[in-house]
Design a protein around this motif. Sequence first.
Motif, PDB file in Angstrom:
ATOM      1  N   THR A  45      63.166  94.027 207.306  1.00  0.00           N
ATOM      2  CA  THR A  45      63.403  93.713 208.717  1.00  0.00           C
ATOM      3  C   THR A  45      62.615  94.665 209.607  1.00  0.00           C
ATOM      4  O   THR A  45      61.844  94.249 210.468  1.00  0.00           O
ATOM      5  CB  THR A  45      64.902  93.786 209.041  1.00  0.00           C
ATOM      6  N   ASN A  46      62.813  95.975 209.410  1.00  0.00           N
ATOM      7  CA  ASN A  46      62.033  96.956 210.174  1.00  0.00           C
ATOM      8  C   ASN A  46      60.558  96.876 209.829  1.00  0.00           C
ATOM      9  O   ASN A  46      59.683  96.976 210.696  1.00  0.00           O
ATOM     10  CB  ASN A  46      62.550  98.371 209.892  1.00  0.00           C
TER      11      ASN A  46
ATOM     12  N   CYS B 177      73.622  90.839 201.769  1.00  0.00           N
ATOM     13  CA  CYS B 177      72.224  91.269 201.702  1.00  0.00           C
ATOM     14  C   CYS B 177      71.487  90.744 202.923  1.00  0.00           C
ATOM     15  O   CYS B 177      71.944  89.822 203.597  1.00  0.00           O
ATOM     16  CB  CYS B 177      71.554  90.784 200.416  1.00  0.00           C
ATOM     17  N   GLY B 178      70.345  91.365 203.210  1.00  0.00           N
ATOM     18  CA  GLY B 178      69.525  90.924 204.329  1.00  0.00           C
ATOM     19  C   GLY B 178      69.732  91.750 205.578  1.00  0.00           C
ATOM     20  O   GLY B 178      70.484  92.730 205.585  1.00  0.00           O
ATOM     21  N   GLY B 179      69.043  91.358 206.638  1.00  0.00           N
ATOM     22  CA  GLY B 179      69.134  92.082 207.901  1.00  0.00           C
ATOM     23  C   GLY B 179      68.972  91.128 209.069  1.00  0.00           C
ATOM     24  O   GLY B 179      68.791  89.914 208.893  1.00  0.00           O
TER      25      GLY B 179
ATOM     26  N   LEU C 234      72.966  76.961 207.480  1.00  0.00           N
ATOM     27  CA  LEU C 234      73.672  78.236 207.394  1.00  0.00           C
ATOM     28  C   LEU C 234      72.918  79.350 208.104  1.00  0.00           C
ATOM     29  O   LEU C 234      73.526  80.233 208.713  1.00  0.00           O
ATOM     30  CB  LEU C 234      73.891  78.615 205.923  1.00  0.00           C
ATOM     31  N   HIS C 235      71.590  79.333 208.019  1.00  0.00           N
ATOM     32  CA  HIS C 235      70.791  80.335 208.736  1.00  0.00           C
ATOM     33  C   HIS C 235      71.069  80.257 210.238  1.00  0.00           C
ATOM     34  O   HIS C 235      71.315  81.273 210.898  1.00  0.00           O
ATOM     35  CB  HIS C 235      69.287  80.109 208.497  1.00  0.00           C
ATOM     36  N   ASN C 236      71.018  79.041 210.773  1.00  0.00           N
ATOM     37  CA  ASN C 236      71.232  78.859 212.212  1.00  0.00           C
ATOM     38  C   ASN C 236      72.641  79.256 212.634  1.00  0.00           C
ATOM     39  O   ASN C 236      72.842  79.871 213.684  1.00  0.00           O
ATOM     40  CB  ASN C 236      70.962  77.401 212.593  1.00  0.00           C
ATOM     41  N   GLN C 237      73.633  78.904 211.817  1.00  0.00           N
ATOM     42  CA  GLN C 237      75.010  79.285 212.138  1.00  0.00           C
ATOM     43  C   GLN C 237      75.173  80.797 212.127  1.00  0.00           C
ATOM     44  O   GLN C 237      75.800  81.379 213.021  1.00  0.00           O
ATOM     45  CB  GLN C 237      75.972  78.646 211.133  1.00  0.00           C
ATOM     46  N   LEU C 238      74.606  81.436 211.095  1.00  0.00           N
ATOM     47  CA  LEU C 238      74.723  82.886 210.978  1.00  0.00           C
ATOM     48  C   LEU C 238      74.069  83.586 212.155  1.00  0.00           C
ATOM     49  O   LEU C 238      74.607  84.561 212.695  1.00  0.00           O
ATOM     50  CB  LEU C 238      74.095  83.354 209.656  1.00  0.00           C
TER      51      LEU C 238
ATOM     52  N   VAL D  52      67.811  86.247 211.248  1.00  0.00           N
ATOM     53  CA  VAL D  52      68.173  86.973 210.037  1.00  0.00           C
ATOM     54  C   VAL D  52      66.996  87.029 209.080  1.00  0.00           C
ATOM     55  O   VAL D  52      66.151  86.131 209.053  1.00  0.00           O
ATOM     56  CB  VAL D  52      69.395  86.336 209.344  1.00  0.00           C
ATOM     57  N   PHE D  53      66.950  88.080 208.304  1.00  0.00           N
ATOM     58  CA  PHE D  53      65.933  88.303 207.288  1.00  0.00           C
ATOM     59  C   PHE D  53      66.616  88.380 205.921  1.00  0.00           C
ATOM     60  O   PHE D  53      67.798  88.710 205.833  1.00  0.00           O
ATOM     61  CB  PHE D  53      65.178  89.614 207.544  1.00  0.00           C
TER      62      PHE D  53
END
Length: 343
Positions: A173-174, A316-318, A147-151, A166-167
Amino acid sequence: MIAIPYLTVLTTYFSYGLLFVFGQIRDLFRNIEGWFSSNNLQGYAPICLGLEDFYIRRLYLRIQDCFGRPISSAPNAWFDVIERYSNDNNKTLTRTTKISRCLNLGSYSYLGFAASDEYCTPRVVESSKRYSPSTCSSRVDGGTTVLHNQLEKYVAKFVGKPSAIVFGMGFATNNAVLPALIGKGGLIISDSLNHNSIVNGARGSGATIRVFQHNSPSHLEEVLREQIAEGQPRTHRPWKKIIVIVEGIYSMKGDLCKLPEIITICKKYKAYAYLDEAHSIGAVGKTGRGVCELLGVEPADVDIMMGTFTKSFGSCGGYIAGSKIVHFCPSLLIYINRGQLMT
């Protein structure tokens, strides 16, 4: 952008000033009364000092019914608000059994995607059952899933960049990427109203930081020219790299970044452009692709594109989007923009 009438601004500040003045007068009489009253707690420091809790006592309590309103439904675009009343001038609020149906204007879910719907909800449930809600590990320790790779592929395609990563947290992230991009001998030029995550990331990088006036391309150019002419502190050597950091829509004021002018200046002085689109991605542009689409700026002209899933996308996440260059970051391996940016 909607311009607030001057009369509205004037009356708002006047009302705030009036409350402040009357609050100070009331505190003055309160202190005078306290001089003549007995104090049975000799030797104990007061829990709250007058100046420290002045705002809460004299300003916030008058309008606290506008904040922290209890709700009795899911926090979607529309929700049920429980009505409250007070018998002591808003010092305490008591809930009632009455409920009002209200439009949610205080949500970060700008497009309502955090709500349950017939398309997203079944897919979220299916993914949670298959992958679990969390990997319980950082990605560098083996937490990357399909899912990470797809996103990341979808994000890169959506924002118009070759690659993205993605984070798990937008603020991080910043905070984590900036120290990986630049370090000692580098220069960060930041908008004066940039988000605190940018400020913390810049400070943690060890680079020299300079600030330009909010959303002022002319002052940015002035700062750039001055810093390029002076060079690094003490040695006056040329900067290893210069990064200009701006936001698409500024979280402090809600105004749009003057991105075309800023990109022109960055190109002129060979500085890298870092664009934070936490509040603009998904919310502006014909197809929701942010300020680049809205203002006619090519994504290729922006070196680093950062954004979050916590606002328009209701998650959620960045993410960080750029070219497919691998660089070690304090939190994980990231793909980042252009080989020249690497330290």
